[in-house]
Design a protein around this motif. Structure first.
Motif, PDB file in Angstrom:
ATOM      1  N   PRO A   5      28.704  27.999  67.388  1.00  0.00           N
ATOM      2  CA  PRO A   5      27.949  26.736  67.307  1.00  0.00           C
ATOM      3  C   PRO A   5      26.526  26.944  66.813  1.00  0.00           C
ATOM      4  O   PRO A   5      26.019  28.065  66.812  1.00  0.00           O
ATOM      5  CB  PRO A   5      27.925  26.281  68.770  1.00  0.00           C
ATOM      6  N   ASN A   6      25.886  25.857  66.430  1.00  0.00           N
ATOM      7  CA  ASN A   6      24.448  25.837  66.178  1.00  0.00           C
ATOM      8  C   ASN A   6      23.766  25.020  67.269  1.00  0.00           C
ATOM      9  O   ASN A   6      24.200  23.906  67.585  1.00  0.00           O
ATOM     10  CB  ASN A   6      24.148  25.192  64.824  1.00  0.00           C
ATOM     11  N   ILE A   7      22.700  25.606  67.817  1.00  0.00           N
ATOM     12  CA  ILE A   7      21.956  24.943  68.894  1.00  0.00           C
ATOM     13  C   ILE A   7      20.516  24.740  68.425  1.00  0.00           C
ATOM     14  O   ILE A   7      19.890  25.689  67.937  1.00  0.00           O
ATOM     15  CB  ILE A   7      21.946  25.832  70.159  1.00  0.00           C
ATOM     16  N   PHE A  76      23.577  29.991  65.023  1.00  0.00           N
ATOM     17  CA  PHE A  76      22.116  30.014  65.062  1.00  0.00           C
ATOM     18  C   PHE A  76      21.520  29.194  66.215  1.00  0.00           C
ATOM     19  O   PHE A  76      22.078  28.169  66.601  1.00  0.00           O
ATOM     20  CB  PHE A  76      21.549  29.473  63.743  1.00  0.00           C
ATOM     21  N   ILE A  77      20.377  29.694  66.689  1.00  0.00           N
ATOM     22  CA  ILE A  77      19.545  28.926  67.622  1.00  0.00           C
ATOM     23  C   ILE A  77      18.297  28.546  66.835  1.00  0.00           C
ATOM     24  O   ILE A  77      17.514  29.423  66.449  1.00  0.00           O
ATOM     25  CB  ILE A  77      19.158  29.767  68.855  1.00  0.00           C
ATOM     26  N   ASP A  92      25.554  21.341  66.950  1.00  0.00           N
ATOM     27  CA  ASP A  92      26.496  21.137  68.053  1.00  0.00           C
ATOM     28  C   ASP A  92      25.816  20.779  69.369  1.00  0.00           C
ATOM     29  O   ASP A  92      26.429  20.173  70.244  1.00  0.00           O
ATOM     30  CB  ASP A  92      27.333  22.416  68.245  1.00  0.00           C
ATOM     31  N   LEU A  93      24.570  21.209  69.549  1.00  0.00           N
ATOM     32  CA  LEU A  93      23.837  20.910  70.784  1.00  0.00           C
ATOM     33  C   LEU A  93      22.345  20.832  70.477  1.00  0.00           C
ATOM     34  O   LEU A  93      21.827  21.643  69.705  1.00  0.00           O
ATOM     35  CB  LEU A  93      24.081  22.035  71.818  1.00  0.00           C
ATOM     36  N   VAL A  94      21.682  19.848  71.075  1.00  0.00           N
ATOM     37  CA  VAL A  94      20.230  19.708  70.911  1.00  0.00           C
ATOM     38  C   VAL A  94      19.598  19.753  72.300  1.00  0.00           C
ATOM     39  O   VAL A  94      19.854  18.882  73.134  1.00  0.00           O
ATOM     40  CB  VAL A  94      19.858  18.367  70.224  1.00  0.00           C
ATOM     41  N   VAL A  95      18.806  20.787  72.543  1.00  0.00           N
ATOM     42  CA  VAL A  95      18.131  20.929  73.834  1.00  0.00           C
ATOM     43  C   VAL A  95      16.671  20.519  73.632  1.00  0.00           C
ATOM     44  O   VAL A  95      15.973  21.095  72.795  1.00  0.00           O
ATOM     45  CB  VAL A  95      18.196  22.392  74.340  1.00  0.00           C
ATOM     46  N   ARG A 141      25.742  12.327  73.337  1.00  0.00           N
ATOM     47  CA  ARG A 141      26.445  13.334  74.136  1.00  0.00           C
ATOM     48  C   ARG A 141      26.039  14.769  73.800  1.00  0.00           C
ATOM     49  O   ARG A 141      26.313  15.677  74.572  1.00  0.00           O
ATOM     50  CB  ARG A 141      27.967  13.161  74.002  1.00  0.00           C
ATOM     51  N   ILE A 142      25.377  15.003  72.668  1.00  0.00           N
ATOM     52  CA  ILE A 142      24.981  16.386  72.368  1.00  0.00           C
ATOM     53  C   ILE A 142      23.493  16.646  72.643  1.00  0.00           C
ATOM     54  O   ILE A 142      23.000  17.744  72.421  1.00  0.00           O
ATOM     55  CB  ILE A 142      25.375  16.833  70.931  1.00  0.00           C
ATOM     56  N   VAL A 143      22.767  15.645  73.127  1.00  0.00           N
ATOM     57  CA  VAL A 143      21.330  15.809  73.405  1.00  0.00           C
ATOM     58  C   VAL A 143      21.111  16.024  74.910  1.00  0.00           C
ATOM     59  O   VAL A 143      21.533  15.214  75.724  1.00  0.00           O
ATOM     60  CB  VAL A 143      20.531  14.577  72.929  1.00  0.00           C
TER      61      VAL A 143
END
Ligand code: ADP
Length: 184
Positions: A5-7, A76-77, A92-95, A141-143
């Motif tokens: 995934p990419n974060i 990647f991050i 894929d995910l946003v932190v 849903r990805i944040v």
């Protein structure tokens, strides 16, 4: 289809993006991309802003440089104080890391930020600018919004994101098991 995934790790300067990204890279094997470093190294800017002591980013050039790194292939991050320029299909995910004003004040003062830049960043954190940008740019849903005031919070955040990564890997098995996802 990505094998990894990419974060995105985003938030106001000083919230702890670099610290989180480095710890996570070590735990997951994903590659930490400091976007500020890419801007600097690949010259993705229109010069230096003397008041804010930062590069004036050329977003088209930056996106081209990230395309060259083949970020969309996954693994990647991405660490930056912004997230809306990255295509939704890459991520894929946003932190979004958050911090209390007094803690942020201390961290940015320690970095010797000039007054205008300090104030702008404190305002940005209070107004939740980066959180709103993330919510406007990606599916809800990805944040994920996480607090980053203390070392304990950081450790718990890294544990949580690592757990998310492991689950993502389980949910996206590599076809053929050769690490290439080649579909034999
Ligand atoms: P950013 O990359 O968002 O600008 P950094 O990761 O460089 O932020 O962190 C800024 C400073 O705050 C560093 O000195 C770092 O050690 C400290 N820091 C970051 N997150 C935390 C945390 N959760 N608890 C304690 N100190 C932190």
């Amino acid at each position: 289809m990505r094998a990894n995934p990419n974060i995105i790790i985003t938030g106001t300067p000083g919230v702890g993006k670099t610290t989180h990204a480095e710890a996570l890279a070590e735990r997951t094997g994903l590659k930490h991309v400091s976007v500020n470093q890419v801007v600097k190294d690949k010259g993705c800017h229109e010069g230096w802003d003397d008041e804010f002591l930062s590069w004036i980013v050329d977003e088209d050039k930056l996106l081209d440089a990230l395309e060259e790194e083949n970020i969309k292939a996954g693994g990647f991050i991405i660490d930056w104080h912004g997230c809306e320029i990255f295509p939704e299909s890459w991520i894929d995910l946003v932190v979004v890391l958050r911090v209390d004003s007094s803690t942020l004040y201390d961290r940015l003062t320690a970095r010797k930020y000039p007054e205008a830049k300090l104030q702008e960043n404190l305002d940005s954190e209070i107004m939740e600018v980066l959180l709103q940008e993330a919510r406007d740019s990606y599916e809800e849903r990805i944040v994920v919004e996480l607090e980053s005031n203390t070392t304990e919070e950081m450790e718990s955040n890294v544990d949580r994101i690592e757990a998310w990564f492991k689950q993502w890997k389980e949910d996206h098995p590599v076809v053929g098991g050769d690490g290439e996802g080649g579909g034999h």
